[in-house]
Structures are given as C-alpha cells and as structure tokens.
Design an enzyme around this catalytic site. Structure first.
Site, PDB file in Angstrom:
ATOM      1  NE  ARG A   1      -4.160   1.552   0.687  1.00 17.23           N
ATOM      2  CZ  ARG A   1      -5.088   1.691  -0.158  1.00 17.23           C
ATOM      3  NH1 ARG A   1      -5.306   1.242  -1.433  1.00 17.23           N
ATOM      4  NH2 ARG A   1      -6.327   2.473   0.312  1.00 17.23           N
TER       5      ARG A   1
ATOM      6  CB  THR B   1      -9.002  -0.937  -8.263  1.00 21.55           C
ATOM      7  OG1 THR B   1      -9.047   0.514  -7.540  1.00 21.55           O
ATOM      8  CG2 THR B   1      -8.344  -1.940  -7.520  1.00 21.55           C
TER       9      THR B   1
ATOM     10  CB  THR C   1      -5.757   0.412  -6.869  1.00 21.12           C
ATOM     11  OG1 THR C   1      -6.482   1.552  -7.115  1.00 21.12           O
ATOM     12  CG2 THR C   1      -4.925   0.884  -5.514  1.00 21.12           C
TER      13      THR C   1
ATOM     14  CD  GLU D   1      -9.230   5.916  -5.084  1.00 22.47           C
ATOM     15  OE1 GLU D   1     -10.002   5.021  -4.897  1.00 22.47           O
ATOM     16  OE2 GLU D   1      -9.736   7.269  -5.361  1.00 22.47           O
TER      17      GLU D   1
ATOM     18  CD  GLU E   1      -4.560   3.889  -3.592  1.00 20.87           C
ATOM     19  OE1 GLU E   1      -5.862   3.490  -3.288  1.00 20.87           O
ATOM     20  OE2 GLU E   1      -4.062   3.869  -4.615  1.00 20.87           O
TER      21      GLU E   1
ATOM     22  CG  ASP F   1      -8.783   5.083  -1.046  1.00 20.19           C
ATOM     23  OD1 ASP F   1      -9.626   5.397  -1.581  1.00 20.19           O
ATOM     24  OD2 ASP F   1      -8.192   3.918  -1.443  1.00 20.19           O
TER      25      ASP F   1
ATOM     26  CB  SER G   1      -7.274  -0.437   0.946  1.00 21.05           C
ATOM     27  OG  SER G   1      -7.643  -1.311  -0.424  1.00 21.05           O
ATOM     28  CB  SER G   2     -12.837  -1.146  -0.017  1.00 16.51           C
ATOM     29  OG  SER G   2     -13.119  -0.110   0.522  1.00 16.51           O
TER      30      SER G   2
ATOM     31  N   GLY H   1     -13.937   0.273  -5.695  1.00 17.39           N
ATOM     32  CA  GLY H   1     -13.760   1.094  -4.374  1.00 17.39           C
ATOM     33  C   GLY H   1     -14.575   0.365  -3.401  1.00 17.39           C
TER      34      GLY H   1
HETATM   35  N1  GLY Z   1      -8.478   2.848  -3.607  1.00 16.04           N
HETATM   36  C1  GLY Z   1      -9.199   1.400  -3.694  1.00 16.04           C
HETATM   37  C2  GLY Z   1      -8.918   0.906  -2.393  1.00 16.04           C
HETATM   38  O1  GLY Z   1      -7.998   0.928  -1.886  1.00 16.04           O
HETATM   39  O2  GLY Z   1     -10.169   0.354  -1.658  1.00 16.04           O
END
Ligand code: GLY
Length: 592
Positions: free
Chosen positions: A126, A414, A432, A434, A451, A454, A478-479, A500
């Site tokens: 990340r 993503t 991703t 983002e 990013e 987020d 993140s998701s 997302g």
């Molecule tokens: N930017 C999408 C995620 O990390 O969930």
C-alpha cells in the site's frame, strides 16, 4: 531456459504485435490470431467469456483484466514460472495497457499460497503518506474537507508507490525465473505499441479535461489535443525505459536515483495543487508482511488482507454473520438480499469506526471477526424488514479506545488478477492507482496514484479522532479484498475485484454464489449485483437485480438502480482449474 523464455516472449510479443497492427480496429479480438498456442487460447477464452462459459485447465491458469496482461502471465506460466513470476509480468503489462487502473505509480495487496510450505502469506504494498503530510492534508484553511476532485487532481493526493516494491518482494520470495525476463513482454509491447482498448478510450474521453491539465499526461492521452481513440496504436517508450531500468537495477532503481527524483519533482511542482512527497519517502518505502485475516463460512476459511485494508475484515464479517442463515433461495430472493444487505450495513458500520492502518491505530482485528461477536451482530438480522438503524458494535478490544465514524466514500478504479501455477502456488492480487487515472500526473510513462484520498478528509468528528485520518507514513484504509478461500488448509477459490468500497459486496457475493448457490466462477462473476454499504441498496441497472427493487423498498430500504462495474476475476481449484472473467471489463482467463 532463460534464453528460451526471453526468445519466446520476444517472438510472441512481436508476432502478436504484427497481428494487432493488422487488426487495430478490433483491438480486443486482435489477440486472437493463430501465431501460436497461447494466441489461440486467447481467442478461445474470449469466445468462452462471450458465451458465459467457464475456462478450464489442468496445469496452470491466469485471469486478469486485459488479454495482453493475461497472455504475458500465461507465457511465464507456460515456461515453468511460478505464480509470483507471472504476477510480475501481468502487473508490468497492466500498467501499460490498463494505465487508468493500476501501475508502477500505485499500490497493491497480494495474498499468496505457497504450495511447498502450505502457507498463506499476505504482502502489503500500500502507498504511504509522505512524512511531511499532516492530518489536515485534505482540509481548507477553515478545517473543512476539500471537494473530492480538488483533492485528487495534482500532487497533494500522491502517496509513496508500493507496487514496484511488492513485485520485487514477491519475486524475491517465491520467484523462479530471472526477474529481468519477466519485464520483457511489457517492454516489448511498450516499445512497439498496443491498440487502445474500448474501455481505455471511453475513460480518456470522459476525463479529457482533467487529463489535459498536465503536459506529460495530455501529450500521452490527448495526442494533438484529442482523446485517444479505440484501436489507435499507442507506444510508450518512457514506460519501456522505466522497466528497462528496473530490469537492470530491480525495484531499487525506482525508489532512488533519477526515477525517484522525477516522481518527486512532478508531485512537488504540480500546477495548482502541489504535494509534499519527498525522495526520503521513496527511499524508506517498505513492503510489509501481515498476518492473513480469515473468517469461517460454510466450513471454509475465507482469507485475505488485513489492515490497512478493510477488505478481509468486512468481507469476513458479512460472511460470518450470514453463516447461520439459509441463503438457499438464491440471489433474486428478497429475504436473502435482506440478510446480505443488512449484514453488509452492520459490517460497514464497524468498518467506518474501527478499520485503519493498524501500525498507527489499534484495530480490534481478532474481535471484529470473532465468531462470538459476529453471533451478536447476526442476532440483529432476525427480523423481516430492513434494520431501522445501523451503528457500529463493540468488538473485543485490546485497548479501551473510542473513534468517531468515518463516512468517506471511495470511487472505483483498480484491477484484480488471480494466478495458479503448475505447482499449485496461488496468487490473488488487487492493484490500484485509486481513481481512474489516479492523480492525473504522469512521469516516465506511468501515472501517479491519488491513494491518499482513501484517508478520511476529516480528522475528527465532534472532537473525537477518526481512525482513518491522515498521518505521516500511514497507509490509507483500503477496501481491496484479494481473497483465497481454503478448505481444510488447501486453496479452493481465488477471487477479488476493483470497485472502491463496493469491492467488498462484489467479493462477498462472488463467494456466496460459488459456495452456496453452486455457481461456477464464470456464473459467479457475471451475476447481477445488489450492494449495500451506507444504507442505500444499489441494484445493477439493466439486469435481473432490478426485480428486487420493489420487495426491498417494501422492506424499508432506499433503493438505487445504477451501473455497478465490478471487475471480478476468479479461479476455482480442484482436480481441474476453472477461471472466470467479469463481463463488465475486458479481461479473460487463460489456462493450460
Ligand atoms: N483505492 C481503492 C481501495 O484501496 O480500496
């Protein structure tokens, strides 16, 4: 072996390139030539996808969001590479042909099953907030949150990229083929050009104004001032040069020296919205190994990426709450959707309060997926109408802490890919930059992420801190939910999606579709979506899911019909490998 692989890749890239050039008006079909076995497989996979059929194989398989990327992975696997080798090749090509979604300038999470040790590992690539960032990064002088795109476009939103380091870390740990060879397909394709896909062309057209704000970005995506057209051959020698530098010097060539300096100057000099990323941020970047987060569902272990992702925790909470309920009536049954929707609302309430980078804030990881806690949350689902009010619960905490709820939304871009190699190693990776086209800043042939948006734009609510607020070095929540499902310790399904925060609903549904509704992975990824996050029940427009609108509204939900563009890719693993590619995106599954 090394020379053979290199030669195979070059010949393949060049012959496919010739076919592409001849067939540029139909770019996705253009990989369907009969130059060699893998090109024929691409054609078969495209046909299977358009017929809604699963792709089957007995040795290895890759499913990714673009045929060029899947093909690069297939060549590595066909040459005896591991899933880790293949992921390097797939990611390098995705960054070229699907630049709006992922790439060297972004971040990623990897869930990896190593067949030799039978161990599941998760690697966190990340992005990090710059050391000079403050909790007020996305607030105006009065402390109010900036508008979303005011924050996104420019240098302010750019976090330290993690994807190059993740590629290297995966290869160092599980790779078998030479690193430099794995970048060859992407280098060849970047040098000779590839045809712009319909999806890329459509997104460029929609985003032309923002892409046009920065010279390097505009000259690539808007040549002569006009958006790239579908089928146009796109050459990216800057990207090829970046990959050549990484082929020679490894990921270190990205995080120091000329590339790092160019990234930093692009961010710090972004016109109108500069950022604070520094060469120090790049030089100290680290991939982190984290403990996988697993939840039990239908006697399977559903495992994925823990914090800073909320993916595995939230998917795990949803499935854990549903485990005691009969979902057999299927995806178009309103009562089943009530259970799935309210389980998701409860899980998202916990997500908003508790989930963030656990290196910075204590997150009750075990408590959130503890079966005893989930049983108390599942008890709330016993009624027959929508829950009138949904709030976060009180999972067992290591520390007595109180956070305010984060209600920020995420927008979908993503990419997700899955790989199984001939030895049974499995990679499930979500990657991703983002938002589509990230920060819109381009440097050395790749886009830089946004990013950092987020993070919660607000740092506090009513004086109480928000767990997912910005802090120096912190990773935004993140998701992304790269998932491997295990049965008695052996992988049976690898799945994930872009989208997302809807990723969570897409992945949870895909797992239910496969494990409960008995769908093969192609049926599971194509299934119409019904997703609930903060309360509105989103139904996928133009699909059978629309039939749920009336009964769900009668139960008390606010229903919203809209496009729901997942990009699920999945492989089921038994005696035979079966791959599925989401019909909403351009990808394919390829196997042998
Ligand atoms: N930017 C999408 C995620 O990390 O969930």
């Amino acid at each position: 072996m090394r020379r053979l692989l290199l030669g195979l890749m070059l010949v393949a890239a060049q012959t496919a390139q010739a076919q592409q050039a001849a067939d540029a008006v139909a770019p996705e079909a253009a990989t369907s030539g009969s130059f060699d076995a893998i090109s024929e497989q691409v054609a078969r996979s495209l046909a299977a996808k358009s017929d809604g059929r699963v792709v089957e194989a007995s040795n290895w398989m890759v499913a990714a969001a673009n045929p060029w990327a899947a093909e690069a992975g297939a060549r590595v696997l066909g040459a005896g590479g591991t899933a880790a080798d293949a992921l390097v090749a797939v990611q390098a090509v995705l960054g070229l042909v699907e630049p709006q979604s992922s790439g060297l300038g972004g971040g990623a999470f990897l869930v990896y099953f190593d067949a030799a040790s039978q161990e599941l590992t998760t690697l966190d690539g990340r992005e990090t907030a710059p050391l000079n960032a403050t909790p007020r990064l996305f607030q105006d002088d009065g402390g109010e949150p900036l508008g979303f795109f005011d924050a996104v476009v420019g240098g302010r939103s750019v976090g330290t990229p993690g994807t190059p380091a993740l590629m290297q870390a995966a290869h160092d740990r599980w790779g078998a083929l030479p690193w430099e060879d794995l970048l060859t397909p992407a280098i060849a394709l970047a040098d000779t050009g590839f045809p712009v896909s319909a999806r890329l062309a459509g997104l460029v057209e929609r985003d032309a104004e923002r892409l046009g704000r920065f010279e390097a970005t505009a000259s690539y995506f808007l040549p002569q001032g006009a958006p790239l057209r579908e089928g146009a051959m796109l050459v990216n020698t800057d990207y090829a040069d970046t990959l050549r530098a990484m082929a020679d010097g490894g990921a270190a060539a990205f995080y120091s020296g000329a590339i790092a300096r160019d990234i930093v100057s692009t961010v710090q000099q972004a016109d109108g919205n500069p950022g604070v990323l520094s060469t120090l941020d790049l030089s100290i970047y680290e991939v982190k190994e984290r403990a996988p987060v697993c939840a039990v569902f239908r006697a399977h272990d559903v495992c994925g990426m823990g914090p800073p992702s909320s993916g595995a925790l939230t998917v795990g909470q949803i499935l854990g709450m549903l485990d005691g309920f009969d979902l057999g009536a299927g995806p178009l049954d309103a009562e089943v959707r009530r259970l799935m929707g309210d389980a998701a609302r409860l899980a998202f309430a916990d997500r908003g309060r508790y989930m963030a980078d656990s290196d910075y804030v204590p997150v009750p990881v075990d408590g959130l997926v503890d079966p005893a806690y989930l049983a108390t949350r599942a008890a709330l689902l016993q009624g027959d109408t929508a829950l009138p009010e949904v709030t976060a619960g009180s999972p067992e905490f290591d520390h007595a802490l109180h956070w305010a709820d984060d209600t920020s939304l995420e927008f979908p871009s993503t990419s997700h890919f899955v790989i199984v190699d001939a030895s049974g190693n499995v990679a499930s990776m979500t990657t991703t930059i983002e938002n589509a086209f990230g920060s819109r800043l381009m440097v050395r042939g790749f886009l830089l992420n946004n990013e950092l948006t987020d993070f919660s734009f607000r740092s506090h609510a009513n004086g109480v801190p928000i767990a997912n607020r910005v802090a120096p070095g912190k990773r935004p929540r993140s998701s992304m939910s790269p998932t491997i499902v295990l049965k008695d310790g052996a992988p049976v399904l690898a799945i994930g999606s872009p989208g997302g925060s809807r990723i969570i609903g897409y992945v949870a549904q895909g797992i239910v579709a496969h494990l409960v509704w008995g769908m093969d992975v192609q049926q599971a990824v194509a299934l119409p979506h019904a997703v609930n996050r903060f309360g509105t029940y989103d139904l996928e427009a133009g699909t059978a899911a629309e039939s749920l609108a009336e009964p769900l509204a009668a139960m008390g939900y606010e229903v919203n019909t809209r496009a729901l563009t997942s990009g699920l890719h999945a492989i089921s693993i038994s005696d035979v490998l079966k791959g599925g590619a989401d019909p909403r995106r351009e990808g394919i599954a390829l196997g042998q």
